[in-house]
Design a protein around this motif. Sequence first.
Motif, mmCIF file in Angstrom:
data_model
loop_
_atom_site.group_PDB
_atom_site.id
_atom_site.type_symbol
_atom_site.label_atom_id
_atom_site.label_comp_id
_atom_site.label_asym_id
_atom_site.label_seq_id
_atom_site.Cartn_x
_atom_site.Cartn_y
_atom_site.Cartn_z
ATOM 1 N N SER A 1 -0.155 3.875 -2.683
ATOM 2 C CA SER A 1 -0.792 5.056 -2.101
ATOM 3 C C SER A 1 0.213 6.144 -1.744
ATOM 4 C CB SER A 1 -1.599 4.661 -0.859
ATOM 5 O OG SER A 1 -2.646 3.793 -1.204
ATOM 6 N N ASP B 1 -3.710 -6.621 0.420
ATOM 7 C CA ASP B 1 -4.451 -5.433 0.827
ATOM 8 C C ASP B 1 -5.921 -5.639 0.418
ATOM 9 O OD1 ASP B 1 -5.490 -2.955 1.379
ATOM 10 O OD2 ASP B 1 -4.044 -1.821 0.181
ATOM 11 N N ARG C 1 0.825 -1.206 0.000
ATOM 12 C CA ARG C 1 0.000 0.000 0.000
ATOM 13 C C ARG C 1 0.867 1.267 0.000
ATOM 14 N NH1 ARG C 1 -5.178 1.299 3.907
ATOM 15 N NH2 ARG C 1 -5.813 -0.775 3.234
#
Length: 450
Positions: A99, A153, A95
Amino acid sequence: MATTELNLKVVAVEVKDVRFPTSLQADGSDAMHTDPDYSCAYVTVKLANGLEGNGLTFTNGRGTEVVVQAVKSMSYLVLGQIVTDIYKDFATFWRSLTSESQMRWIGPEKGVTHLATAAIINALWDLWGKLLKKPVWRLLADLEPEVLLSVIDFRYVTNCVTKAEALELLRQGQKGKEDRIKVLLEKGYPCYTTQAGWLGYPDEKIRELAQKYLDQGYTVFKVKVGKNLQDDIKRCELLRSIIGYDRTLMVDANQVWEVQEAIDWMKHLAKFKPLWIEEPTSPDDVLGHAEIAKALKPYGIAVATGEMCCNRVLFKQFLQAQALEYCQIDSARIGGINEILSVYLMAKKMGVKVCPHAGGVGLCEMVQHLQMWDFVALSGTSEGRVVEFVDQQHEHFVDPCVIKNAHYMAPTSSGYSTTMKPESLAAYVYPNGTEWESMFAKGLFHDPRK
């Protein structure tokens, strides 16, 4: 910090633009991609102890340099890390790539940034396999269900499969696992060929290649369609005349049609009894695929898609909308193994067969591991499932995939089968490789440096 930890520190992340001139022979050509040069962004993650992991993302020539730059922009997230710390909380690390608060703006979780993520993640899995001295399929199969879940995730997909449901699916997959490993090591995993079906090939070459693969034991063939209906009819006739109707044929339009056009076109090809139509329309059009799937069901034609599906969220919607009957994960289109595992789990819950896309540089080498893990530890079957095989660029890998009697044989070398030979890199790194220098000199390609 312990010495062993220092040894496991990531000291370099390197990336190369590697391209092969496949457009010269129309290898890989289809209705959408008429002149592909099969290529990859090739990532090497180096540890202080000298061990290296290699990963890649398949590309199609021009634009590879953009993916390479994205890898460079992300590499600071990997550099200096203790690699075992990454594996202890792999989902969080994954992530952090997808992100990254500024880079996600040019994604998020799609396109160039996601292709770059996949190349990095694939290199880290190769490295994990080498650290444990296991091929990645075996590494995945040996992980306890709880540990396997810790690499995924689940954000945005819990309305399709929850962590608890996924854990139960993986626990069920433990039953009979050792027996399936024996079967896999003995027989391998079934594959089909697209090699005889490229759109740019003349009839004689199609005839010759179809016969060649028939003689090698293949019973499942795929042909490219979508540019000219009469040509498609002739090509399907030609292939059926060679392989007969007791073997399986699939067709692939590579996204060229409108929804209604796909339905009408396939009605003309229905007499050739194709198992599926692959990528009939825009890869993002979930409802369009659902409409096509519903319209073609009476003709016995299924819809397959996924090689251009950009992330697990889009796969979730395809599955929930019953817009595909064959789910085609790609080893580098979405964010590497971590995200691909979530798609396998959703497909398992929804009762949809996974038949991976392969064929580009290194794709066959990677997807064999994924499908073998699924067979051993999740679905527990290869019934009605088959992995794509395309016979090109394998000679550039240290541990290329091995096909016997139309089956992928289980890799035994450590890692993800993604390490390329140094001499291949020296020849085909773009634009300074020796082969590219030679082709520029002959005028076969324009030299971008001029």
